[in-house]
Design a protein around this motif. Structure first.
Motif, PDB file in Angstrom:
ATOM      1  N   LYS A   1       0.913  -1.297  -0.010  1.00 16.61           N
ATOM      2  CA  LYS A   1      -0.110   0.182  -0.048  1.00 16.61           C
ATOM      3  C   LYS A   1       0.968   1.349   0.067  1.00 16.61           C
ATOM      4  CE  LYS A   1      -3.860   0.169   0.369  1.00 16.61           C
ATOM      5  NZ  LYS A   1      -4.669   0.314  -0.737  1.00 16.61           N
ATOM      6  N   LYS A   2       0.444   2.286  -0.647  1.00 19.31           N
ATOM      7  CA  LYS A   2       1.029   3.550  -0.820  1.00 19.31           C
ATOM      8  C   LYS A   2       1.199   4.236   0.680  1.00 19.31           C
ATOM      9  CE  LYS A   2      -0.823   6.157  -3.627  1.00 19.31           C
ATOM     10  NZ  LYS A   2      -1.046   7.199  -4.636  1.00 19.31           N
ATOM     11  N   LYS A   3       2.207   4.432   1.425  1.00 19.35           N
ATOM     12  CA  LYS A   3       2.280   5.144   2.473  1.00 19.35           C
ATOM     13  C   LYS A   3       2.133   6.692   2.497  1.00 19.35           C
ATOM     14  CE  LYS A   3       4.422   1.202   4.014  1.00 19.35           C
ATOM     15  NZ  LYS A   3       5.596   0.737   3.059  1.00 19.35           N
ATOM     16  N   THR A   4       1.790   7.059   3.597  1.00 17.38           N
ATOM     17  CA  THR A   4       1.415   8.702   3.707  1.00 17.38           C
ATOM     18  C   THR A   4       2.822   9.444   3.170  1.00 17.38           C
ATOM     19  OG1 THR A   4       1.909   8.458   6.105  1.00 17.38           O
ATOM     20  CG2 THR A   4      -0.400   8.931   5.022  1.00 17.38           C
ATOM     21  N   ASP A   5       3.659   9.242   3.670  1.00 14.80           N
ATOM     22  CA  ASP A   5       4.842  10.180   3.425  1.00 14.80           C
ATOM     23  C   ASP A   5       6.273   9.391   3.059  1.00 14.80           C
ATOM     24  OD1 ASP A   5       4.919  11.010   6.763  1.00 14.80           O
ATOM     25  OD2 ASP A   5       5.447   9.271   5.620  1.00 14.80           O
ATOM     26  N   ASP A   6       6.281   8.265   3.064  1.00  7.31           N
ATOM     27  CA  ASP A   6       7.576   7.415   3.052  1.00  7.31           C
ATOM     28  C   ASP A   6       8.026   7.254   1.713  1.00  7.31           C
ATOM     29  OD1 ASP A   6       6.639   5.482   5.805  1.00  7.31           O
ATOM     30  OD2 ASP A   6       7.770   7.073   5.707  1.00  7.31           O
ATOM     31  N   ALA A   7       9.362   7.029   1.336  1.00  9.43           N
ATOM     32  CA  ALA A   7       9.960   6.546   0.279  1.00  9.43           C
ATOM     33  C   ALA A   7       9.706   4.917   0.266  1.00  9.43           C
ATOM     34  CB  ALA A   7      11.101   7.112  -0.070  1.00  9.43           C
ATOM     35  N   LEU A   8       9.864   4.469  -0.779  1.00  6.27           N
ATOM     36  CA  LEU A   8       9.959   2.998  -0.772  1.00  6.27           C
ATOM     37  C   LEU A   8      11.260   2.469  -1.326  1.00  6.27           C
ATOM     38  CD1 LEU A   8       8.311   0.195  -0.714  1.00  6.27           C
ATOM     39  CD2 LEU A   8       7.644   0.676  -3.251  1.00  6.27           C
TER      40      LEU A   8
ATOM     41  N   ASP B   1       3.244   3.788  -8.357  1.00  4.35           N
ATOM     42  CA  ASP B   1       3.027   4.565  -7.287  1.00  4.35           C
ATOM     43  C   ASP B   1       4.036   5.397  -6.617  1.00  4.35           C
ATOM     44  OD1 ASP B   1      -0.109   4.121  -7.149  1.00  4.35           O
ATOM     45  OD2 ASP B   1       0.464   2.635  -5.667  1.00  4.35           O
ATOM     46  N   TYR B   2       5.270   4.761  -7.353  1.00  3.35           N
ATOM     47  CA  TYR B   2       6.470   5.017  -6.937  1.00  3.35           C
ATOM     48  C   TYR B   2       7.226   5.287  -8.077  1.00  3.35           C
ATOM     49  CZ  TYR B   2       5.264   4.350  -1.972  1.00  3.35           C
ATOM     50  OH  TYR B   2       4.641   4.165  -0.706  1.00  3.35           O
TER      51      TYR B   2
ATOM     52  N   ARG C   1      14.279   7.317  -7.517  1.00  2.00           N
ATOM     53  CA  ARG C   1      14.606   8.805  -6.985  1.00  2.00           C
ATOM     54  C   ARG C   1      15.689   9.184  -8.048  1.00  2.00           C
ATOM     55  NH1 ARG C   1      16.133   9.891  -1.290  1.00  2.00           N
ATOM     56  NH2 ARG C   1      13.707   9.722  -0.666  1.00  2.00           N
TER      57      ARG C   1
ATOM     58  N   VAL D   1      17.230   0.325  -4.949  1.00  3.27           N
ATOM     59  CA  VAL D   1      16.455   1.345  -5.780  1.00  3.27           C
ATOM     60  C   VAL D   1      15.735   2.004  -4.641  1.00  3.27           C
ATOM     61  CG1 VAL D   1      14.934   1.895  -7.475  1.00  3.27           C
ATOM     62  CG2 VAL D   1      16.605  -0.197  -7.604  1.00  3.27           C
ATOM     63  N   VAL D   2      16.099   3.352  -4.265  1.00  2.00           N
ATOM     64  CA  VAL D   2      15.182   4.099  -3.568  1.00  2.00           C
ATOM     65  C   VAL D   2      13.949   5.012  -4.413  1.00  2.00           C
ATOM     66  CG1 VAL D   2      15.057   6.235  -1.957  1.00  2.00           C
ATOM     67  CG2 VAL D   2      16.953   4.438  -1.711  1.00  2.00           C
ATOM     68  N   MET D   3      12.691   4.598  -3.948  1.00  2.47           N
ATOM     69  CA  MET D   3      11.746   5.209  -4.858  1.00  2.47           C
ATOM     70  C   MET D   3      10.739   6.322  -4.153  1.00  2.47           C
ATOM     71  SD  MET D   3      10.531   2.043  -7.282  1.00  2.47           S
ATOM     72  CE  MET D   3       9.649   1.136  -6.076  1.00  2.47           C
ATOM     73  N   ASP D   4      10.477   7.316  -4.715  1.00  2.00           N
ATOM     74  CA  ASP D   4       9.646   8.352  -4.118  1.00  2.00           C
ATOM     75  C   ASP D   4       8.374   8.208  -4.452  1.00  2.00           C
ATOM     76  OD1 ASP D   4      11.586   9.791  -2.845  1.00  2.00           O
ATOM     77  OD2 ASP D   4      12.279  10.431  -4.602  1.00  2.00           O
ATOM     78  N   LYS D   5       7.575   8.803  -3.822  1.00  3.31           N
ATOM     79  CA  LYS D   5       5.876   8.629  -4.167  1.00  3.31           C
ATOM     80  C   LYS D   5       5.580   9.393  -5.485  1.00  3.31           C
ATOM     81  CE  LYS D   5       3.064   9.714  -0.932  1.00  3.31           C
ATOM     82  NZ  LYS D   5       1.696   9.927  -0.127  1.00  3.31           N
TER      83      LYS D   5
ATOM     84  N   GLU E   1      -7.078  -4.622  -5.821  1.00  2.00           N
ATOM     85  CA  GLU E   1      -6.593  -4.905  -4.400  1.00  2.00           C
ATOM     86  C   GLU E   1      -6.241  -6.269  -4.218  1.00  2.00           C
ATOM     87  OE1 GLU E   1      -5.774  -2.489  -2.295  1.00  2.00           O
ATOM     88  OE2 GLU E   1      -6.796  -0.793  -3.070  1.00  2.00           O
TER      89      GLU E   1
END
Lengths: 233, 233
Positions: free
Chosen positions: A122-129, B110-111, B114, B131-135, B158
């Motif tokens: 799930k997409k988190k509120t403010d985190d990077a993945l 969703d991500y 970066r 791999v660091v990913m941003d929203k 889902e």
């Protein structure tokens, strides 16, 4: 397809692969992050499917091991669909002893996510993945190390230092030949119907080919594999 | 296609979307890691392309904004091809003011990584690759916040807690309706020609549909969008 068949015929290629078993890998592999997301690559499968098609037209018994692709399996080709690099490796190893020529045109994922989520992340509120990926087994190197009678042809899709990278691969992976192409060049690489390639051989020879349709590149690759096989005998 | 046309015709749907502009998004977006690798998702585009097709058959002026897909653009549909989520957002915003109905069937990433490498990342000798990913921006939420006259329909794919997740989305994103499907169910989700969906509405209503072909689901979605539009007028 009739045109292609005619071109094979007139080039003296008709039936010249009869009695030979050819293993072709094609398209890209996918490594799941979760049930929805994956890490993939841009290979369309066109180059590998062209090799499989021409090998079958020239009389070979063809096994095509393919990652996900929108392309139709060519006539008289036995196809095995795989998804990940590990699945492709297993399918290759299962067939390897019985085949005479291996053309490894697939663009396999070099890395796979270390932890594959069972459920959609799930997409988190403010985190990077952050996705941590481990190295996948090197299919070509594995096949090279186990090579006995097979002619083994690899591909090097590069975006820089093409020849140096390809030369290193042909030696380190115990290949007979590598097909090098700069995937960023116009008229070459992913999704293009033409390709611009260089053949590099284990002895250091290099052969540069003009831009040509992928089916013609396929025939040239098969010509070379057959020549190498005959010289070795 | 003749069968589908006939079914639209006999259900009294012939021309019922004439004069309306329908924006449909479809397939998955891709986020590059380097020139060769990307993070993608499993959407085939079938659901969105079916909506675009049926909307056009029923007389709407249809704009289809699609990520990479092997599917053919349906007749009388104007298509815009995009790759990343940001590109899809821009294309949607450019069209948004002028459209009456928006059906957002695309499965967007969703991500996004970066740092996108300019050149193919070479396989290292022993390292893992992180791999660091941003929203990414939330397209549906962005469209919901800017909604004026449009009927806005989203999708929720889902793998667990389907209804709770879908209910939260319909409210938080200011949608008129959300189409929820469990992509892990047999006969539903990615690449399937049928789907099993629930419609959830802003007022809390839920409608469960039987398993049916995606073109029939498409018609039911368009029926609902039209009904919501009429009720609002």
């Amino acid at each position: 397809q009739i045109v292609e068949f005619m071109s094979s015929f007139f080039a003296g290629r008709e039936g010249d692969l009869r009695g030979l078993k050819v293993l072709v890998t094609a398209a890209g592999t996918r490594e799941p992050i979760d049930p929805v997301r994956f890490v993939g690559n841009r290979s369309s499968g066109k180059m590998g499917y062209a090799v499989a098609q021409m090998a079958a037209e020239r009389g070979a018994e063809v096994l095509l091991i393919s990652g996900p692709s929108a392309l139709a399996v060519p006539p008289n080709v036995k196809a095995v669909q795989v998804e990940s690099t590990n699945e492709m490796l297993e399918a290759c190893l299962a067939a390897y002893d019985a085949v005479d020529i291996v053309i490894k045109a697939a663009a396999v994922a070099d890395y796979r996510p270390r932890d594959v989520a069972d459920q959609k992340i799930k997409k988190k509120t403010d985190d990077a993945l952050t996705v941590v990926m481990d190295k996948n087994p090197d299919i070509l190197k594995t096949l090279g190390a186990k090579k006995t009678h097979q002619v083994l042809v690899g591909f090097a899709a590069e975006t820089q230092n093409l020849l140096a990278n390809a030369r290193e691969k042909v030696v380190k992976k115990n290949l007979d030949m590598i097909v090098a192409n700069d995937v960023t060049a116009a008229g070459a690489g992913f999704n293009s119907d033409t390709n611009i390639v260089k053949f590099l051989y284990a002895n250091g020879d290099v052969c540069e080919l003009e831009q040509m349709p992928k089916v013609d590149v396929a025939n040239r690759i098969l010509d070379e594999a057959l020549r190498i096989r005959r010289e070795r005998a």
